[in-house]
Each structure stands twice: as C-alpha cells, then as structure tokens.
Design a protein around this motif. Structure first.
Motif: not given
Length: 368
Positions: A247-257, A32-38
């Motif tokens: 919906g639940l966990a929108p941020v974390t699901s975007s990190l795992v996707r 997750f060091n280089k992950t980003s979110i929309d």
C-alpha cells in the motif's frame, strides 16, 4: 551547502497569482511535532492502504456526505496526481480517447498526453459540463473515461449542481463510461457545502472520486485517496506496482490518522477555510476596485481560483511578459484549453499570498 525543499521558489520580483499551492506560512508543522509511528506501518502493508487510516477517513467522510463510505470503498494514494496516473495506467491504453471539460486542469492535460491518450474537449456552461454534448461524445468516441472537476472547478471555479451530478452519474451508469472526478477542493468551501462527491451518488455507476490532503493539510505529505465501488478499486489494487510495493503512504497515513480521529484536522481546516474566505473576498474587492470595467469573472464559493476574462479579448499568453514586468503573474488561459474562447482568460489563485499582497497584485494587474 543548501538544499531546495520546495517545488518552487516564489519570484522575489512579482506577486505571482499563477502559483496554485498552499501558503507555506499556513502549513501546520506543529500538528506533527509530537506524532509517532507504530512499527507495523514500516512494513509493506495492504495494497489498498492502511486499514486503520481508511476506517478513520471513512468516518470523517461520512460526516460530510449523505451516502456512507467504508474502508472497502477507499484506497490510499500519494496525492491526486498519483491517483490519476494509476487510473490512466489501469483504465486506458495508449491511443485511447479520454473526454475532458473545456477548460480543464493543465497538469491533468499533461498527464493524459504522457500516457499517449487523446483528450477531446467537452463544453461547459455555468452549471458544469454540458450533459447532452457529453452523451454525444461518449457515443462517438467510446472513451476510456471522462475526467471532470465537479467541485470548485480548476480553473473556472464552477460547481456542478446536485441535478447536474445526478444526470452525469446516470449517464455513466447507462453508458458504462467511467467517470473520474477530481474532487480535491470538495471540502474547501466558503459558503454552503457543495453536493456530495460523485462516487457516493450511485453504487451502480462506474465512478471514481479523487481526494487529497495536499490543499487541506500539506502537499508534502503526498497523501490522498480514491473513493469508488470495490469492483472499480480492484482494477487499481491489483496492479503490479501495489503487488510489489504494498500500500501507498503507510507512514504519512499513520501520521494523519490521529488528526482525523481526535478533531485536530477539523480545527486546522476551519482556520484554513476562514483565512481563504477572507483572501477570496480581498481578491474580489481588489479586482472590482481596479479592474471591474475591464475584467469579467464569477466569484467561486470555494477552492483556490478565480477565472477571469479580459473584456477586450486580450491574449493573456501574449500579455504575460508585460505582466511580469509590472510585478504580477497568473496562469494564461491557453494552458487549460486549446479553444480561442479561452485565450483571453487567466487563472488567479488567492490561496498563496496574504491580503496585502493580493490587493497590491490587483493594482499591478490594472497597469496592463
């Protein structure tokens, strides 16, 4: 000032095989060091969970099960406990009866009790739940649902055969009794893959399968899913909780996707599986060398746990203070069942500690 950042702090004076959590040393922070979110994932989002994540999850699941899943068959949760809590809220009322395996996961027992539900135990054998007994109890109690852990059962490690699963799903279909399958260990197998998740077997059956990334990736993500037919999921998605909060966990699901899409999650899971395979073998070897004549157990093919019984019938709840003095811990059988037959059992987790500590834990257990 210091902050507690973990659910528990491992005791320094003992090796506690009662801890059923991932080893903190194996949590993949580097992924997750280089992950980003929309920006869109910072909004409320659709009630079933982010569709892009559900598409990625469905594609990942479809590589591992015979019957295809789709985004419409999935909803996002904040872990398996959240999933069961929502199911209790939407599929039952206080005072209802719920059927559970004997023994069963102790946190699930607590959740059912907190919802005012009466848990009735269904016997198990080496193949999983006894289908004939289950059919009789469904007829007798008309339960709100049946809760099962069909794959690498918590605590026994048992995995239902494909034949037993087919019988269970057929029973659910014929009686209209919902089945809630807690399948968080489905993809942690150390030999051959287990049979398919229950929810994928028969679209006519009222079955919900619960999955989670807590054991596969990191529990702090609080990310899981429920798989089921859309008409089953509609009862959950239509809740006031999701109507208000989205919906639940929108941020974390975007990190795992992206981890699901580019293969990094598969690489991590392969490494994790190999480490757990070695730790399981180490714990089994330690039990055989130190306690083979005093303990009875069946080695699981996946999951986190060994369910062991003292051959002399010793009560593991009463023995626990002595175990702590010897520098070792476990979960006693009484947490998972009210049956006297399980009072001599203990759940031993091989996932949290390394091989040297697991070997030492067996030496300490042998002092009891």
């Amino acid at each position: 000032m210091t902050w507690q950042t973990a659910q528990l702090t491992p005791p320094v004076d003992r090796i506690d095989l009662g801890i059923g959590q991932p080893d903190p040393a194996l949590l993949p922070a580097d992924l997750f060091n280089k992950t980003s979110i929309d920006a869109p994932v910072l909004a409320y989002g659709t009630e079933a969970g982010d569709e892009r994540f559900r598409r990625a999850l469905a594609a990942w699941l479809n590589q591992r099960q015979s019957q295809p899943a789709s985004p419409d068959n999935l909803m996002v949760t904040t872990g398996s406990s959240n999933a069961l809590d929502m199911i209790c809220t939407r599929f039952s009322q206080p005072g209802d009866t719920v059927l559970v395996e004997d023994p069963t996961y102790f946190i699930a027992r607590k959740q059912l009790a907190e919802h005012g539900l009466t848990a009735v135990a269904v016997p198990m054998d080496e193949g999983g739940v006894d289908i004939l007994e289950l059919a009789g109890l469904i007829e007798q109690h008309k339960p709100a649902f049946f809760y099962t852990v069909p794959t690498f059962h918590n605590p026994t490690g048992t995995t239902q055969s494909a034949e037993r699963r087919a019988q269970l799903v057929a029973l659910a279909r014929d009686t209209a009794c919902p089945v809630v399958a807690d399948e968080v260990y489905q993809y942690l197998y150390y030999a051959k893959p287990p049979p398919d998740p229950l929810a994928s077997l028969d679209e006519r059956a009222p079955v919900l399968s619960i999955g989670s990334f807590s054991k596969l990736l990191a529990p702090g993500l609080r990310l899981g899913w429920i798989q089921g037919q859309p008409e089953m999921l509609t009862r959950l998605i239509g809740s006031a909780l999701l109507s208000s909060g989205g919906g639940l966990a929108p941020v974390t699901s975007s990190l795992v996707r992206p981890l699901l899409e580019d293969g990094r999650f598969d690489q991590h899971l392969a490494r994790l599986t190999e480490i757990h395979r070695k730790r399981l073998a180490t714990l089994v070897r330690g039990l055989e060398d130190n306690l083979g004549d005093r303990l009875a157990w069946k080695t699981p093919e996946g999951g986190y746990f060994i369910w062991a019984h003292w051959r002399n019938g010793a009560n593991t709840d009463a023995m626990l203070p002595r175990a702590h003095k010897a520098g070792v811990g476990y979960q006693p059988g009484s947490k998972f069942s009210d049956s006297p037959d399980q009072a001599s059992a203990m759940r031993l987790c091989f996932a949290f500690y390394d091989e040297a500590q697991l070997t030492e834990a067996c030496v300490r257990l042998s002092q009891l």
